[in-house]
Design an enzyme around this catalytic site. Structure first.
Site, PDB file in Angstrom:
ATOM      1  CE1 TYR A  27      -3.761  -2.364   0.337  1.00  0.00           C
ATOM      2  CE2 TYR A  27      -2.585  -3.258   2.218  1.00  0.00           C
ATOM      3  CZ  TYR A  27      -3.597  -3.348   1.290  1.00  0.00           C
ATOM      4  OH  TYR A  27      -4.439  -4.426   1.310  1.00  0.00           O
ATOM      5  CG  HIS A 105      -9.591  -1.636  -4.832  1.00  0.00           C
ATOM      6  ND1 HIS A 105     -10.151  -1.863  -3.604  1.00  0.00           N
ATOM      7  CD2 HIS A 105     -10.550  -1.872  -5.752  1.00  0.00           C
ATOM      8  CE1 HIS A 105     -11.415  -2.232  -3.772  1.00  0.00           C
ATOM      9  NE2 HIS A 105     -11.679  -2.239  -5.077  1.00  0.00           N
TER      10      HIS A 105
END
Length: 154
Positions: A27, A105
Protein backbone atom coordinates in the site's frame (compact mmCIF):
# COMPACT_ATOMS: atom_id res chain seq x y z
CA UNK A 1 -25.56 31.82 -14.64
CA UNK A 2 -22.76 29.67 -13.24
CA UNK A 3 -23.16 25.91 -13.14
CA UNK A 4 -23.37 24.43 -9.64
CA UNK A 5 -20.18 23.05 -8.12
CA UNK A 6 -20.26 19.25 -8.30
CA UNK A 7 -20.24 17.62 -4.84
CA UNK A 8 -18.20 14.44 -4.57
CA UNK A 9 -17.88 12.01 -1.68
CA UNK A 10 -14.82 9.82 -1.12
CA UNK A 11 -15.44 6.81 1.10
CA UNK A 12 -12.62 4.86 2.74
CA UNK A 13 -13.53 1.50 4.20
CA UNK A 14 -12.34 -0.83 6.90
CA UNK A 15 -8.66 -0.71 7.97
CA UNK A 16 -7.83 2.10 5.55
CA UNK A 17 -7.11 4.41 8.47
CA UNK A 18 -3.96 2.26 8.78
CA UNK A 19 -2.47 3.36 5.43
CA UNK A 20 1.17 4.27 6.00
CA UNK A 21 1.48 1.67 8.76
CA UNK A 22 -0.07 -1.41 7.18
CA UNK A 23 1.90 -3.48 4.66
CA UNK A 24 3.85 -0.67 2.95
CA UNK A 25 5.05 -3.10 0.25
CA UNK A 26 1.40 -3.44 -0.86
CA UNK A 27 0.00 0.00 0.00
CA UNK A 28 2.97 2.37 0.13
CA UNK A 29 3.79 4.81 2.91
CA UNK A 30 1.16 7.51 2.34
CA UNK A 31 -1.20 7.94 5.27
CA UNK A 32 -4.94 8.41 4.96
CA UNK A 33 -4.39 12.07 5.89
CA UNK A 34 -1.91 12.35 3.00
CA UNK A 35 -4.44 10.81 0.61
CA UNK A 36 -7.25 13.09 1.78
CA UNK A 37 -4.98 16.15 1.42
CA UNK A 38 -4.07 15.13 -2.14
CA UNK A 39 -7.76 14.62 -2.93
CA UNK A 40 -8.66 18.08 -1.58
CA UNK A 41 -5.87 19.68 -3.62
CA UNK A 42 -7.01 17.95 -6.80
CA UNK A 43 -10.67 18.76 -6.08
CA UNK A 44 -9.79 22.46 -5.89
CA UNK A 45 -7.96 22.21 -9.23
CA UNK A 46 -10.94 20.44 -10.79
CA UNK A 47 -13.46 22.89 -9.37
CA UNK A 48 -15.39 20.32 -7.35
CA UNK A 49 -16.21 20.04 -3.67
CA UNK A 50 -15.03 16.87 -1.95
CA UNK A 51 -15.88 15.32 1.40
CA UNK A 52 -13.77 12.40 2.66
CA UNK A 53 -15.06 9.85 5.17
CA UNK A 54 -13.55 6.72 6.75
CA UNK A 55 -15.00 4.17 9.13
CA UNK A 56 -14.24 0.68 10.35
CA UNK A 57 -17.93 0.01 11.05
CA UNK A 58 -20.05 -1.43 8.26
CA UNK A 59 -23.34 0.04 9.52
CA UNK A 60 -21.77 3.50 9.77
CA UNK A 61 -20.59 3.18 6.16
CA UNK A 62 -24.12 2.27 5.07
CA UNK A 63 -25.50 5.25 7.02
CA UNK A 64 -23.01 7.60 5.33
CA UNK A 65 -24.03 6.25 1.93
CA UNK A 66 -27.71 6.78 2.85
CA UNK A 67 -26.85 10.38 3.79
CA UNK A 68 -25.12 10.82 0.42
CA UNK A 69 -28.37 9.76 -1.23
CA UNK A 70 -30.40 12.23 0.86
CA UNK A 71 -27.86 14.97 0.05
CA UNK A 72 -27.98 14.08 -3.67
CA UNK A 73 -24.20 14.05 -4.04
CA UNK A 74 -23.03 14.18 -7.64
CA UNK A 75 -20.57 11.25 -7.52
CA UNK A 76 -18.96 8.81 -5.09
CA UNK A 77 -15.44 7.42 -5.07
CA UNK A 78 -15.14 4.36 -2.85
CA UNK A 79 -12.33 2.16 -1.62
CA UNK A 80 -14.31 -0.23 0.54
CA UNK A 81 -11.18 -2.16 1.53
CA UNK A 82 -11.99 -5.75 2.51
CA UNK A 83 -15.71 -4.93 2.37
CA UNK A 84 -15.29 -4.88 -1.41
CA UNK A 85 -15.15 -8.68 -1.29
CA UNK A 86 -17.54 -9.35 1.58
CA UNK A 87 -20.25 -6.73 2.05
CA UNK A 88 -23.53 -7.13 0.26
CA UNK A 89 -24.91 -4.53 2.68
CA UNK A 90 -22.54 -1.83 1.40
CA UNK A 91 -23.21 -2.87 -2.19
CA UNK A 92 -26.96 -2.59 -1.62
CA UNK A 93 -26.55 0.82 0.03
CA UNK A 94 -24.49 2.03 -2.94
CA UNK A 95 -27.14 0.73 -5.34
CA UNK A 96 -29.58 3.25 -3.84
CA UNK A 97 -27.47 6.12 -5.18
CA UNK A 98 -28.52 7.85 -8.39
CA UNK A 99 -25.02 9.23 -9.07
CA UNK A 100 -21.90 7.70 -10.66
CA UNK A 101 -19.79 5.45 -8.41
CA UNK A 102 -16.07 4.94 -9.02
CA UNK A 103 -14.40 2.01 -7.23
CA UNK A 104 -10.72 2.44 -6.37
CA UNK A 105 -8.02 0.33 -4.73
CA UNK A 106 -4.42 1.17 -3.92
CA UNK A 107 -3.22 -2.32 -4.83
CA UNK A 108 -4.09 -4.39 -7.88
CA UNK A 109 -6.75 -6.61 -6.35
CA UNK A 110 -6.68 -8.85 -9.45
CA UNK A 111 -3.01 -9.72 -8.88
CA UNK A 112 -3.51 -10.66 -5.23
CA UNK A 113 -5.19 -13.51 -3.33
CA UNK A 114 -8.07 -15.16 -5.19
CA UNK A 115 -10.68 -13.96 -2.67
CA UNK A 116 -9.78 -10.34 -3.57
CA UNK A 117 -10.64 -10.85 -7.24
CA UNK A 118 -14.40 -10.68 -6.54
CA UNK A 119 -15.92 -7.23 -6.01
CA UNK A 120 -19.49 -6.78 -4.85
CA UNK A 121 -19.24 -3.16 -6.01
CA UNK A 122 -17.91 -3.40 -9.56
CA UNK A 123 -21.22 -4.29 -11.23
CA UNK A 124 -22.84 -1.06 -10.02
CA UNK A 125 -19.76 1.13 -10.44
CA UNK A 126 -19.10 3.29 -13.47
CA UNK A 127 -15.58 1.87 -13.38
CA UNK A 128 -12.79 0.44 -11.24
CA UNK A 129 -9.25 1.79 -10.87
CA UNK A 130 -6.71 -0.33 -9.01
CA UNK A 131 -3.01 -0.89 -8.64
CA UNK A 132 -1.71 2.68 -8.83
CA UNK A 133 -1.32 3.49 -5.14
CA UNK A 134 -2.46 7.00 -4.21
CA UNK A 135 -2.89 7.73 -7.93
CA UNK A 136 -5.81 5.25 -7.94
CA UNK A 137 -7.68 7.71 -5.74
CA UNK A 138 -6.66 10.71 -7.84
CA UNK A 139 -7.62 9.01 -11.09
CA UNK A 140 -10.88 7.97 -9.46
CA UNK A 141 -11.59 11.54 -8.39
CA UNK A 142 -10.90 12.77 -11.93
CA UNK A 143 -13.28 10.16 -13.37
CA UNK A 144 -15.97 10.96 -10.79
CA UNK A 145 -15.64 14.71 -11.39
CA UNK A 146 -15.93 14.25 -15.15
CA UNK A 147 -18.97 11.96 -14.77
CA UNK A 148 -20.64 14.35 -12.33
CA UNK A 149 -20.02 17.34 -14.58
CA UNK A 150 -21.44 15.49 -17.59
CA UNK A 151 -24.57 14.62 -15.62
CA UNK A 152 -25.00 18.21 -14.41
CA UNK A 153 -24.64 19.54 -17.96
CA UNK A 154 -27.38 17.24 -19.36
Amino acid sequence: MNAPTPRLLVLHGVNLNMFGQRDPAQYGTATLADIDAALRTLAAELGVAVDCYQTNHEGEMCERIHQAHRDAVDAVVINAGAWTHTSIAIRDALAILKCPIVEVHMSNIHAREAFRHQSYISDIARGQICGFGVDSYLLGLRAAAQSAQAAINK
